[in-house]
Design a protein around this motif. Structure first.
Motif, mmCIF file in Angstrom:
data_model
loop_
_atom_site.group_PDB
_atom_site.id
_atom_site.type_symbol
_atom_site.label_atom_id
_atom_site.label_comp_id
_atom_site.label_asym_id
_atom_site.label_seq_id
_atom_site.Cartn_x
_atom_site.Cartn_y
_atom_site.Cartn_z
ATOM 1 N N HIS A 10 -23.340 5.650 33.941
ATOM 2 C CA HIS A 10 -22.592 6.009 32.728
ATOM 3 C C HIS A 10 -21.262 6.637 33.138
ATOM 4 C CE1 HIS A 10 -22.629 8.480 28.682
ATOM 5 N NE2 HIS A 10 -21.515 7.771 28.851
ATOM 6 N N SER A 46 -19.124 1.868 31.739
ATOM 7 C CA SER A 46 -19.744 1.813 30.403
ATOM 8 C C SER A 46 -18.809 2.426 29.373
ATOM 9 C CB SER A 46 -21.091 2.542 30.418
ATOM 10 O OG SER A 46 -20.947 3.840 30.979
ATOM 11 N N GLU A 86 -21.125 1.728 26.257
ATOM 12 C CA GLU A 86 -21.826 2.799 25.538
ATOM 13 C C GLU A 86 -21.681 2.514 24.046
ATOM 14 O OE1 GLU A 86 -22.445 7.627 25.420
ATOM 15 O OE2 GLU A 86 -20.506 6.838 26.071
ATOM 16 N N ILE A 110 -26.138 0.802 27.113
ATOM 17 C CA ILE A 110 -26.521 2.182 26.844
ATOM 18 C C ILE A 110 -25.984 2.514 25.455
ATOM 19 C CG2 ILE A 110 -26.457 2.697 29.308
ATOM 20 C CD1 ILE A 110 -23.917 4.303 28.878
ATOM 21 N N THR A 160 -28.131 7.770 25.425
ATOM 22 C CA THR A 160 -27.196 8.736 25.982
ATOM 23 C C THR A 160 -27.169 10.042 25.189
ATOM 24 O OG1 THR A 160 -25.320 7.783 24.756
ATOM 25 C CG2 THR A 160 -25.766 6.915 26.954
ATOM 26 N N GLU A 185 -31.394 10.234 28.830
ATOM 27 C CA GLU A 185 -30.336 10.724 29.703
ATOM 28 C C GLU A 185 -30.290 12.248 29.751
ATOM 29 O OE1 GLU A 185 -25.896 9.220 30.163
ATOM 30 O OE2 GLU A 185 -26.057 10.645 28.494
ATOM 31 N N ASN A 187 -27.440 14.440 30.602
ATOM 32 C CA ASN A 187 -26.005 14.221 30.730
ATOM 33 C C ASN A 187 -25.343 15.411 31.423
ATOM 34 O OD1 ASN A 187 -23.089 14.295 29.714
ATOM 35 N ND2 ASN A 187 -23.766 12.311 28.909
ATOM 36 N N SER A 211 -26.746 11.202 34.357
ATOM 37 C CA SER A 211 -25.472 10.492 34.290
ATOM 38 C C SER A 211 -24.326 11.489 34.333
ATOM 39 C CB SER A 211 -25.368 9.680 32.999
ATOM 40 O OG SER A 211 -26.410 8.742 32.879
ATOM 41 N N ASP A 213 -21.394 10.782 33.014
ATOM 42 C CA ASP A 213 -20.554 10.561 31.828
ATOM 43 C C ASP A 213 -19.095 10.860 32.183
ATOM 44 O OD1 ASP A 213 -19.643 10.066 29.286
ATOM 45 O OD2 ASP A 213 -20.780 11.675 28.313
#
Length: 246
Positions: A10, A46, A86, A110, A160, A185, A187, A211, A213
């Motif tokens: 991600h 993503s 995403e 995702i 996510t 996830e 995050n 992830s 992110d």
């Protein structure tokens, strides 16, 4: 005990196009170079789904993204580079802002809830947005059903930042992720799953993924804050699919 991230699925690039400037700060190559630097075996690009009003990717950019990925893969042959999106969860029908047909353009999908998406029911979507800021407008049952429907209607690899921006029933989301074999996830950029929600989700037979992110290349592969939340609740590390312990 030490830890190391295996891969990061991600991350965002300049293809998350903002109105005045890119929402993602780096080129795909920049993200991949950082992944190589941090010893990751794979990275997912993503960018935000096309339904986002302010910084969604454009489906017409996919050929350019694929070319950038191929070039980056040649520059960093030790890193597998994947194209994702995403997608935005916003519709009561469960449909994402990436159609079932267009989902086949990506290596995996995702999805999560984001502000700035109107979807099928703009007025209701605006109320969901208000509910994220004003308790009076929050409708946990509606929000939860919206996410659960999306999980059952689509082949989503990762849910996510669950519980970020809007209130949801984490137990119901976890049950749906268990039944649909969707990763939940943890995050690193957002506090979601939070330690409290992570403890609830851990009661179900779900697996987790950390992830970054990342919205800038320097944050690709970051995992420390997410890992700390897992350690805080003594989550068995083998339940996080992309973490090595040594």
């Amino acid at each position: 005990m030490g830890f190391r991230l295996k891969y990061d699925l991600h991350t965002h690039s300049v293809y998350s196009r903002g109105i005045f400037r890119p929402h993602g700060k780096g080129r795909i190559l920049d993200n991949v170079l950082e992944a190589e630097k941090k010893g990751l075996s794979a990275i997912g690009i993503s960018d935000h789904g096309p339904g986002h009003s302010f910084y969604g990717m454009k489906l017409s950019d996919i050929p350019s993204m694929r070319r950038d990925i191929e070039n980056a893969a040649r520059s960093c042959p030790g890193v597998k580079v994947l194209l994702s999106v995403e997608a935005n969860i916003i519709n009561p029908s469960g449909r994402l802002d990436v159609s079932a047909e267009d989902q086949g353009l990506f290596d995996y999908i995702i999805a999560g809830y984001h502000y700035g998406v109107l979807g099928e029911t703009p007025l209701r979507s605006f109320r969901v947005f208000l509910g994220g800021h004003i308790k009076l407008f929050s409708d946990i049952a509606y929000n939860t059903d919206m996410v659960v429907r999306a999980l059952y209607e689509n082949d989503i690899k990762i849910l996510t930042h669950p519980g970020d921006k809007i209130k949801v029933d984490i137990n119901e989301l976890s049950r749906a992720c268990e039944e649909t074999d969707t990763l939940m996830e943890i995050n690193n950029r957002h506090d979601a799953l939070s330690s409290k929600d992570l403890a609830k989700a851990a009661e179900y037979a779900v697996s987790f993924v950390i992830s970054s992110d990342a919205h800038s290349p320097r944050n690709v592969g970051r995992y420390e804050a997410a890992l700390q939340r897992a350690l805080d609740i003594s989550l068995p590390i083998d339940r996080i699919v992309n973490l090595w312990s040594f």
